[in-house]
Every structure is written in structure tokens, then in C-alpha cells.
Design an enzyme around this catalytic site. Structure first.
Site, mmCIF file in Angstrom:
data_model
loop_
_atom_site.group_PDB
_atom_site.id
_atom_site.type_symbol
_atom_site.label_atom_id
_atom_site.label_comp_id
_atom_site.label_asym_id
_atom_site.label_seq_id
_atom_site.Cartn_x
_atom_site.Cartn_y
_atom_site.Cartn_z
ATOM 1 N N ASP A 120 -6.114 0.263 -0.352
ATOM 2 C CA ASP A 120 -6.307 0.186 1.090
ATOM 3 C C ASP A 120 -7.730 -0.308 1.341
ATOM 4 O OD1 ASP A 120 -7.905 2.249 0.377
ATOM 5 O OD2 ASP A 120 -6.879 3.782 1.536
ATOM 6 N N LYS A 169 0.844 -1.205 0.000
ATOM 7 C CA LYS A 169 0.000 0.000 0.000
ATOM 8 C C LYS A 169 0.882 1.260 0.000
ATOM 9 C CE LYS A 169 -2.751 2.487 3.261
ATOM 10 N NZ LYS A 169 -3.358 2.525 4.581
#
Ligand code: SF4
Length: 216
Positions: free
Chosen positions: A142, A124
Site C-alpha cells: 500500500d 493490495k
């Protein structure tokens, strides 16, 4: 079939009314890859209202890996408190600064594998740094991106990393840039985790609302 291009265009038009996520704000404000990487790490498991002020306090003391290394872990802890896992993050930030100085001449690397090899950096964060700091293609998934693209039925996945792979395979490259910023802002404002605000959502008429129970 859900028309993702049209949906993203609708959301982009609505976006100015929503609060941009904190990392995107830093990217606009500072244009500096190290600051963006640090604010990404501080933002993990931490609300934006906490990450923003903590990042600014830290950047007042240190804006480069060398300056960060001159701070003790205790000073970093006190400065970034109350971000989530502030003690672990203080140690990770020092290790990150050391690695950047030892292996990258103090610069943030620009490729995914090199970013993933840095202390504390997962997919991420690495994807977010690529897109926000360097304007390179990447898909930062996310919980917001994962939840929303599944609610649309555009992907059918169980984990954020499976969603990233599914989006890399199907989402046109021109849509990658800014996807995270857009869907985080949308997810914090309208398509919220619990009880999304479907009645005021600009996609209300076209969204299949997969897996949505209670909605407003
Ligand atoms: S209609 Fe509801 S579930 Fe679908 S995108 Fe909008 S808020 Fe999310």
C-alpha cells in the site's frame, strides 16, 4: 547497500509500542477469512479509526456471505457509514457475497488469481487476505510500504504495483510475512508521509532518506 533484513528486525522489536493496523487486529481477533476480506474492503481510502468500528457494526449484523446478502444495500450503507465510498462499498459487498456463494461455496478462495477475480478486490486486498487470513506468502503493497521501501532506497519505483514486483524479485521470502502490518504501523507512527519523525526513528543512522524533504 541498505540492509533490509536488519532494518525489519529492528522494526519488529520496536513494533509492540505502535498501534497495529486495523486489518491485522481483525485477523488476530477473528481468524475468519470472510471477516478479514470485508474489513480490507472497508479500509480502502478510510482511516483505521473509522474502519474498525464500522467493521464491528457490520459483523454484528452479518458474519457470512449468506447473512450479508440478506441485508439491503441501504442497511449496509447506514451500518458502515462514514467509511469512504460507503454507497459503492455497500453494493460491492453484496456483489462479493453473491460471487462467493455462486462460485466458491460461500468460502473465500485461497489463490491470488481467484481473489483478484472477486468484485472490489485489487492486488493490495488480495495479497493482504492471503497473508493475514491464510498465512500464505504474498506482499501487500500500500502507500506505506511503497513510500518507506523507496525512502530506504531498497526499491526505486513510481507505483505500488511496481514496488510489489520489485519486492517479489528481491526481498527474501522469509521477510514477506507480516511486512505490510509492520510497515503500516511504522508508517503511521514514525515514517509518516509528510515530515517523517527521523530524529526518533530507530533506523536514523542507516536510512538514506531518499526523497525526504522536511523531517522532524
Ligand atoms: S530515518 Fe526517516 S525516512 Fe528513514 S525510515 Fe526513519 S523516519 Fe523514515
Amino acid at each position: 547497500m541498505f540492509d533490509v533484513g536488519r532494518a525489519l528486525a529492528v522494526l519488529r522489536r520496536a513494533m509492540p509500542a505502535w498501534q497495529a493496523p486495523v486489518v491485522a487486529e481483525f485477523a488476530r481477533e477473528r481468524r475468519d477469512p470472510f471477516s478479514i476480506l470485508v474489513s480490507c474492503l472497508l479500509s480502502l481510502r478510510t482511516r483505521d479509526e473509522t474502519t474498525g468500528p464500522a467493521s464491528r457494526r457490520l459483523f454484528r449484523l452479518a458474519e457470512t456471505p449468506a447473512a450479508l446478502l440478506r441485508l439491503s444495500s441501504r442497511t449496509i450503507e447506514r451500518t458502515i457509514y462514514p467509511v469512504g465510498f460507503y454507497r459503492t462499498k455497500a453494493r460491492t459487498l453484496r456483489a462479493l457475497a453473491q460471487t462467493l456463494l455462486d462460485h466458491h461455496r460461500g468460502r473465500v478462495p485461497t489463490d491470488l488469481d481467484a481473489l483478484l477475480a472477486l468484485p472490489g478486490v485489487g492486488r493490495k486486498t488480495a495479497n493482504l487476505v492471503l497473508t493475514e487470513a491464510f498465512d500464505l506468502p504474498g506482499i501487500c503493497v500500500d502507500t506505506h510500504v511503497h513510500r518507506i521501501t523507496n525512502r530506504w532506497g531498497y526499491v526505486t519505483t513510481r507505483t505500488p504495483s511496481a514496488t510489489e514486483m520489485a519486492l517479489r524479485a528481491t526481498l527474501p521470502r522469509r521477510e514477506w510475512r507480516g511486512l505490510n502490518t509492520l510497515l503500516v504501523a511504522f508508517g503511521q507512527t514514525i515514517c509518516r508521509p509528510l515530515s517523517p519523525r527521523c530524529s526518533s526513528c530507530p533506523l536514523n543512522a542507516v536510512c538514506p532518506r531518499r526523497g525526504v524533504g522536511r523531517a522532524r
